[in-house]
Design an enzyme around this catalytic site. Structure first.
Site, short mmCIF file in Angstrom:
data_model
loop_
_atom_site.label_atom_id
_atom_site.label_comp_id
_atom_site.label_asym_id
_atom_site.label_seq_id
_atom_site.Cartn_x
_atom_site.Cartn_y
_atom_site.Cartn_z
N ASN A 7 0.88 -1.17 0.00
CA ASN A 7 0.00 0.00 0.00
C ASN A 7 0.92 1.22 0.00
O ASN A 7 1.43 1.62 1.04
CB ASN A 7 -0.89 -0.04 1.25
CG ASN A 7 -1.93 1.07 1.25
OD1 ASN A 7 -1.89 1.98 0.41
ND2 ASN A 7 -2.84 1.00 2.18
N ARG A 92 -2.44 -1.99 -3.61
CA ARG A 92 -3.66 -1.20 -3.47
C ARG A 92 -3.52 0.02 -4.38
O ARG A 92 -2.54 0.75 -4.31
CB ARG A 92 -3.79 -0.74 -2.01
CG ARG A 92 -5.03 0.06 -1.80
CD ARG A 92 -5.21 0.45 -0.37
NE ARG A 92 -6.47 1.15 -0.23
CZ ARG A 92 -6.86 1.73 0.88
NH1 ARG A 92 -6.10 1.69 1.95
NH2 ARG A 92 -8.01 2.35 0.95
N HIS A 181 -12.86 2.80 -0.71
CA HIS A 181 -12.92 1.73 0.30
C HIS A 181 -13.61 0.48 -0.28
O HIS A 181 -14.18 -0.31 0.47
CB HIS A 181 -13.71 2.14 1.56
CG HIS A 181 -13.12 3.27 2.34
ND1 HIS A 181 -13.89 4.31 2.82
CD2 HIS A 181 -11.86 3.55 2.72
CE1 HIS A 181 -13.13 5.16 3.48
NE2 HIS A 181 -11.87 4.73 3.42
N LEU A 210 -16.12 3.09 8.91
CA LEU A 210 -15.91 4.32 9.67
C LEU A 210 -14.51 4.33 10.26
O LEU A 210 -14.22 3.59 11.20
CB LEU A 210 -16.96 4.44 10.80
CG LEU A 210 -18.44 4.19 10.39
CD1 LEU A 210 -19.35 4.33 11.61
CD2 LEU A 210 -18.88 5.14 9.28
N ASN A 212 -10.58 6.89 9.76
CA ASN A 212 -10.13 8.25 9.52
C ASN A 212 -10.90 8.85 8.37
O ASN A 212 -11.38 9.96 8.43
CB ASN A 212 -8.66 8.19 9.14
CG ASN A 212 -7.84 8.96 10.09
OD1 ASN A 212 -8.28 9.99 10.61
ND2 ASN A 212 -6.64 8.48 10.33
N GLY A 213 -10.96 8.06 7.28
CA GLY A 213 -11.86 8.34 6.18
C GLY A 213 -13.05 7.42 6.37
O GLY A 213 -12.88 6.29 6.82
N ARG A 242 -11.96 15.61 6.80
CA ARG A 242 -12.69 15.97 5.57
C ARG A 242 -14.11 16.40 5.89
O ARG A 242 -14.76 15.80 6.74
CB ARG A 242 -12.73 14.77 4.62
CG ARG A 242 -11.38 14.49 3.98
CD ARG A 242 -11.41 13.21 3.17
NE ARG A 242 -10.44 12.26 3.69
CZ ARG A 242 -10.35 10.99 3.32
NH1 ARG A 242 -11.19 10.49 2.44
NH2 ARG A 242 -9.42 10.21 3.84
N ARG A 286 -10.73 8.82 19.50
CA ARG A 286 -10.44 8.56 20.92
C ARG A 286 -10.25 9.87 21.67
O ARG A 286 -10.72 10.04 22.79
CB ARG A 286 -9.19 7.68 21.05
CG ARG A 286 -9.45 6.24 20.65
CD ARG A 286 -8.17 5.51 20.38
NE ARG A 286 -7.54 6.05 19.17
CZ ARG A 286 -6.60 5.43 18.50
NH1 ARG A 286 -6.15 4.26 18.90
NH2 ARG A 286 -6.08 5.97 17.41
N GLY A 332 -11.48 1.45 11.85
CA GLY A 332 -11.04 1.89 13.18
C GLY A 332 -12.15 2.31 14.13
O GLY A 332 -12.24 1.79 15.25
N GLU A 335 -15.19 -0.55 14.22
CA GLU A 335 -14.87 -1.78 14.94
C GLU A 335 -14.70 -1.55 16.43
O GLU A 335 -14.86 -2.48 17.23
CB GLU A 335 -13.57 -2.40 14.38
CG GLU A 335 -13.73 -2.96 12.98
CD GLU A 335 -12.39 -3.29 12.33
OE1 GLU A 335 -11.43 -3.62 13.04
OE2 GLU A 335 -12.32 -3.21 11.08
N GLU A 385 -8.50 -5.48 4.28
CA GLU A 385 -8.27 -5.14 2.89
C GLU A 385 -7.03 -5.85 2.34
O GLU A 385 -7.00 -6.28 1.19
CB GLU A 385 -8.12 -3.62 2.76
CG GLU A 385 -9.44 -2.90 3.00
CD GLU A 385 -9.29 -1.43 3.36
OE1 GLU A 385 -8.92 -1.12 4.50
OE2 GLU A 385 -9.56 -0.59 2.49
P1 ADP Z 1 -7.69 4.82 8.20
O1 ADP Z 1 -8.81 5.51 7.47
O2 ADP Z 1 -6.50 5.70 8.42
O3 ADP Z 1 -7.38 3.43 7.72
P2 ADP Z 1 -8.68 3.47 10.56
O4 ADP Z 1 -9.71 2.64 9.95
O5 ADP Z 1 -7.46 2.82 11.11
O6 ADP Z 1 -8.28 4.69 9.66
O7 ADP Z 1 -9.37 4.29 11.75
C1 ADP Z 1 -8.65 5.21 12.50
C2 ADP Z 1 -9.61 5.84 13.48
O8 ADP Z 1 -10.12 4.83 14.35
C3 ADP Z 1 -8.95 6.89 14.34
O9 ADP Z 1 -9.54 8.15 14.11
C4 ADP Z 1 -9.28 6.46 15.75
O10 ADP Z 1 -9.83 7.56 16.41
C5 ADP Z 1 -10.36 5.43 15.61
N1 ADP Z 1 -10.30 4.49 16.71
C6 ADP Z 1 -9.41 3.51 16.95
N2 ADP Z 1 -9.66 2.91 18.13
C7 ADP Z 1 -10.74 3.52 18.66
C8 ADP Z 1 -11.50 3.37 19.86
N3 ADP Z 1 -11.18 2.47 20.75
N4 ADP Z 1 -12.54 4.19 20.04
C9 ADP Z 1 -12.87 5.12 19.16
N5 ADP Z 1 -12.20 5.32 18.02
C10 ADP Z 1 -11.15 4.54 17.76
#
Ligand code: ADP
Length: 399
Positions: A7, A92, A181, A210, A212-213, A242, A286, A332, A335, A385
């Site tokens: 990636n 990717r 995605h 859900l 970062n993006g 965004r 978080r 992130g 889950e 992915e």
């Molecule tokens: P990306 O789009 O960069 O792949 P991810 O799918 O890894 O992002 O998601 C990252 C996001 O997940 C971060 O904004 C983080 O806040 C959120 N995240 C991770 N663990 C938790 C948690 N325990 N509670 C709430 N949000 C979380």
């Protein structure tokens, strides 16, 4: 067969090496600061091998790939005895435009098409192609496979993907909704259909990626019917940095106000907006949770806006498909955040969604979180992915 999954971003490159005999990860790592100075963290996932974590010189992606391959076969940090063991590399690739509805063996024609999509994915596609070309150079003869974020969404009907602007922009310039995605939406929707014991035909699933993006997809008959991201990954729900959906007139208004360029305004909408801008605290969910716990009103507003918009998309996709059998949360935030999931589903009892709050108190594992008597089943399904990319690469080289 061993498959390397890459990636590549503009200044970073993540990788995982899979042993496809049991789909296990045998090494993974990250090259950072490519083009600046360089750092490699390489983690072998087999017993007794140390982690390599040092600064290195990465003027381009080529040096980064060479360093990764060197570590993969090295006596100290390696997990394979020679490069011959690596059967294919899966990459990717963000944007495949309208040309690619599935993963592709990389040929000159495929590279040309990835190049043709540079204007549609200016931050990602050039980096993705650099990753591919660096691998071609470092491992001649090894098949390179391109897996597109947009491919899964190519089944959308025109009424989902067209924008109501002059038709020539679609015909001549391919301006339309593409969605992103796709690898994640494909994987978790298929998993949902499998664990719910449904046939793909006739199934109606809403997937909420859900992170970062963030994006949602309506998956009908196992195929994408609609999705929230558009021509670029800016459209849809508000995200970490965004804006998501807004009145396009905002762009002119702010550009005039600031006396800046349209492109600067777009950078603001991509990088300085979303929950970061509304909360004034962070793009990380978080941090928002912590700020809310301390009574920060704007952090609460940012989360409320995010949850409300996810709910609106869920409602619109249920309407679009004429119902919904299952809703999936992944990535992130999806889950890990029980509070986001609960808030996104609150008030949807009228359409047959009943959350099991105790079951919802889970993170990072496949779990049914709807009540036994809920008409709509709701699941947390961790996305993967990289595994999908490795599976696609294996399937293509074995075909
Ligand atoms: P990306 O789009 O960069 O792949 P991810 O799918 O890894 O992002 O998601 C990252 C996001 O997940 C971060 O904004 C983080 O806040 C959120 N995240 C991770 N663990 C938790 C948690 N325990 N509670 C709430 N949000 C979380």
């Amino acid at each position: 067969m061993k498959i390397l999954v890459i990636n590549a971003g503009s200044s970073s490159l993540k990788y995982q090496l899979f042993d496809m005999d049991n789909e296990s990860i045998i090494a993974k790592g990250l090259c950072e600061r490519i083009g600046i100075d360089g750092h490699l963290k390489h983690t072998p996932m087999v017993d007794g091998k140390p982690v390599f974590d040092e600064d290195m010189s990465f003027p381009t992606h080529s040096e980064a790939i060479a360093a990764v391959l060197d570590k993969l076969v090295s006596a100290e940090y390696g997990v394979v005895s020679s490069m011959e063991e690596i059967g294919a590399v899966g990459h990717r690739v963000l944007h495949g435009g309208m040309k690619f509805t599935a993963s592709q063996l990389v040929t000159e024609e495929v590279k040309e098409a990835i190049r043709a999509c540079f204007p549609l994915g200016p931050l990602h596609n050039p980096a993705n192609l650099m990753g591919i070309e660096a691998c071609e150079k470092a491992m001649p003869g090894v098949p390179q496979i391109a897996v597109f974020d947009t491919a899964f969404h190519q089944t959308m009907p025109a009424s989902s993907y067209m924008y109501a602007i002059p038709y020539k922009y679609y015909e001549e310039n391919q301006v339309r909704r593409y969605g992103f995605h796709g690898t994640s939406h494909r994987y978790v929707s298929a998993e949902a259909i499998r664990v719910m014991g449904l046939e793909a035909e006739g199934s109606k699933i809403i997937t909420c990626h859900l992170g970062n993006g963030s994006s949602l997809a309506a998956v009908k008959d196992g195929k994408c019917f609609d999705t929230s991201m558009g021509l670029t990954p800016l459209e849809g729900v508000p995200m970490g940095t965004r804006s998501g959906d807004l009145d396009p007139a905002v762009v002119e208004f702010i550009t005039n106000l600031e006396g800046c360029t349209v492109s600067e305004t777009l950078t603001m909408l991509n990088k300085k907006s979303g929950v970061l801008a509304v909360s004034g605290v962070s793009s990380d969910f978080r941090d928002l949770d912590n700020a809310v716990a301390e009574g920060n009103e704007r952090a609460k507003l940012a989360l409320d806006m995010f949850n409300y918009n996810v709910k609106k998309y869920i409602g619109s996709y249920a309407a679009a498909m004429g119902g919904v059998d299952g809703i999936v949360f992944t990535a992130g935030v999806g889950e890990n955040s029980a509070s986001v999931r609960e808030a996104c589903l609150e008030g949807l009892e009228y359409m047959g969604v009943k959350l099991d709050k105790e079951a919802n108190n889970c993170r990072g594992k496949l779990q049914k979180i709807s009540a036994e008597d809920s008409k709509v089943q709701v699941y947390v399904i961790p996305t993967n992915e990289e595994l999908v990319i490795a599976r696609d690469a294996k399937e293509i080289v074995e075909a």
